[in-house]
Design a protein around this motif. Structure first.
Motif, PDB file in Angstrom:
ATOM      1  N   ASP A 164      -5.823  98.482  31.677  1.00 28.14           N
ATOM      2  CA  ASP A 164      -6.626  98.388  32.905  1.00 28.14           C
ATOM      3  C   ASP A 164      -5.857  97.808  34.084  1.00 28.14           C
ATOM      4  O   ASP A 164      -6.207  98.063  35.237  1.00 28.14           O
ATOM      5  CB  ASP A 164      -7.870  97.529  32.657  1.00 28.14           C
ATOM      6  N   THR A 165      -4.831  96.999  33.819  1.00 31.74           N
ATOM      7  CA  THR A 165      -4.118  96.346  34.920  1.00 31.74           C
ATOM      8  C   THR A 165      -2.743  96.955  35.179  1.00 31.74           C
ATOM      9  O   THR A 165      -1.981  96.418  35.987  1.00 31.74           O
ATOM     10  CB  THR A 165      -3.946  94.838  34.632  1.00 31.74           C
TER      11      THR A 165
ATOM     12  N   LEU B 164      -4.142 101.133  38.618  1.00 26.60           N
ATOM     13  CA  LEU B 164      -4.709 100.654  39.882  1.00 26.60           C
ATOM     14  C   LEU B 164      -4.484 101.646  41.012  1.00 26.60           C
ATOM     15  O   LEU B 164      -5.342 101.825  41.881  1.00 26.60           O
ATOM     16  CB  LEU B 164      -4.103  99.289  40.232  1.00 26.60           C
TER      17      LEU B 164
ATOM     18  N   GLN C 263     -12.593  96.715  42.893  1.00 28.28           N
ATOM     19  CA  GLN C 263     -12.110  96.411  41.549  1.00 28.28           C
ATOM     20  C   GLN C 263     -10.585  96.508  41.501  1.00 28.28           C
ATOM     21  O   GLN C 263      -9.913  95.638  40.927  1.00 28.28           O
ATOM     22  CB  GLN C 263     -12.720  97.376  40.538  1.00 28.28           C
TER      23      GLN C 263
ATOM     24  N   ASN D 240      -8.989  93.545  43.393  1.00 25.34           N
ATOM     25  CA  ASN D 240      -9.099  92.294  42.639  1.00 25.34           C
ATOM     26  C   ASN D 240      -8.089  92.256  41.492  1.00 25.34           C
ATOM     27  O   ASN D 240      -7.425  91.235  41.255  1.00 25.34           O
ATOM     28  CB  ASN D 240     -10.525  92.130  42.094  1.00 25.34           C
ATOM     29  N   LEU D 241      -7.968  93.364  40.774  1.00 25.52           N
ATOM     30  CA  LEU D 241      -7.013  93.429  39.666  1.00 25.52           C
ATOM     31  C   LEU D 241      -5.576  93.361  40.176  1.00 25.52           C
ATOM     32  O   LEU D 241      -4.703  92.761  39.540  1.00 25.52           O
ATOM     33  CB  LEU D 241      -7.230  94.716  38.862  1.00 25.52           C
TER      34      LEU D 241
ATOM     35  N   SER E  72      -4.452  89.772  40.843  1.00 29.65           N
ATOM     36  CA  SER E  72      -4.148  88.983  39.646  1.00 29.65           C
ATOM     37  C   SER E  72      -2.908  89.504  38.927  1.00 29.65           C
ATOM     38  O   SER E  72      -2.178  88.731  38.307  1.00 29.65           O
ATOM     39  CB  SER E  72      -5.344  89.007  38.683  1.00 29.65           C
TER      40      SER E  72
END
Length: 361
Positions: free
Chosen positions: A250-251, A256, A281, A284-285, A288
């Motif tokens: 997901d990251t 992304l 989303q 935000n990812l 991080s």
């Protein structure tokens, strides 16, 4: 006030996605990276082993070794020139290397060097040359016994399809994308075996094939977006994103980027709320995970906020994106962000005029 797709496109853009090269035989031909992945027959920029020797004659062995060493040195020089941005110099080294590859009749070296030359021509915008070089490399691959559904052949076919798309050769582009998709889907269906029964090599090859399918979907989505077939582009982006999430996580930076690209398509289709949720989303990812293209994601979010009429929020994200783009020396992104800020100012002026006209009535 409704706004046209073209107007929206000025504030949001689809970032060219950075999928890793996934075919086993063409690893590192685009980026010039030195780290290979597992797989037989891998050819790298440096420490290339081409196995030229077949004769026991010492003089022939010495001559072959000399040419092999010279060819490897030329490839190293080409890599260094690309790193320095000296693309014409790199092209000269590659032309010398391919002459040596032909002289030694080394099919592997010929294919590898042609593919490097083709990629270099492509990034220089020399699409006709890139097309011919990719075709030459593919011809040597097929004549050397490489199966037509080998991932390296499919990846090269995808590059040709992308070139045809940029040359506005729609029929050839569609045919190329269809060949790649159908070939990969057939391979995956044929290789469908329970995970617990797969060897490590089979598992790696299946992942490679799925990533290449994701790359095909991503490339076709960008082509369809450029021709304003937005519904089809959305479907391709959704499929590519699903593959990337499953295979990369997901990251992952590519995940992304695909989230951002899909949000852009939703925005262009007028689904601003859905687009904002998705891009939020992704942003935000990216914060991080430390995404290398965070300024692109922020720029796209600013554009979507602009289309929702949230001008102050839009400016805030555009300014943050501009600062990061300047730090990254991404001039294309800087230009796009500045265009977005100008559009915000135009919208403000338009709203002021409408308010003044309303007050006069």
């Amino acid at each position: 006030m409704s706004r046209s797709v073209e107007e929206k496109r000025s504030a949001c853009w689809v970032k060219v996605s950075r999928w890793e090269s996934v075919s086993r035989n063409l690893q590192n031909t685009e980026s010039g990276g030195g780290g290979g992945r597992r797989g037989g027959g891998r050819v790298l920029w440096v420490a290339v082993a081409f196995s030229l020797f077949g004769s026991s004659d010492e003089d022939q062995r010495d001559e072959a070794q000399r040419k092999e060493d010279e060819m490897i040195l030329l490839l190293k020089k080409a890599k260094l020139s690309v790193y320095r941005g000296e693309l014409q110099v790199a092209s000269g080294f590659l032309h010398q290397a391919v002459v040596l590859a032909h002289q030694t009749r080394n099919n592997q070296a010929i294919i590898y060097t042609y593919s490097l030359m083709a990629n270099l021509a492509y990034v220089q915008g020399q699409l006709d040359s890139a097309e011919k070089l990719f075709k030459a490399a593919m011809s040597f691959m097929l004549s050397g016994g490489t199966p037509q559904d080998d991932n390296a052949v499919i990846e090269m076919s995808l590059k040709l399809a992308t070139i045809y798309a940029e040359l506005n050769k729609a029929e050839l582009a569609e045919h190329g994308f269809r060949f790649c998709m159908e070939s990969l889907e057939a391979k995956l269906e044929k290789e469908e075996i329970p995970a617990e029964e797969q060897t490590e090599e089979e598992e790696a090859l299946r992942k490679e094939t799925r990533l290449l399918l994701g790359l095909c979907l991503d490339s076709r989505a960008r082509y369809r977006a450029s021709t304003l077939h937005l519904n089809q582009a959305q479907q391709d982006y959704e499929s590519a994103l699903n593959i990337c999430r499953q295979e990369q996580g997901d990251t992952h930076p590519q995940t992304l980027v695909l989230m951002s690209d899909l949000a852009t398509i939703l925005d262009l289709r007028g689904r601003h709320d859905d687009a904002l949720v998705l891009i939020q989303q992704a942003v935000n990812l990216s914060r991080s995970a430390g995404h290398p293209d965070q300024h692109v994601l922020l720029g796209n979010m600013a554009g979507i906020l602009l289309h929702k009429g949230r001008l102050e929020d839009s400016v805030q994200f555009y300014q943050e994106a501009l600062s990061l783009a300047q730090q990254a020396r991404d001039q294309e992104a800087v230009n796009k962000i500045q265009e977005g800020l100008k559009e915000v100012e135009n919208r403000r002026n338009q709203e002021r005029k409408e308010q003044e006209q309303g007050a006069q009535k």
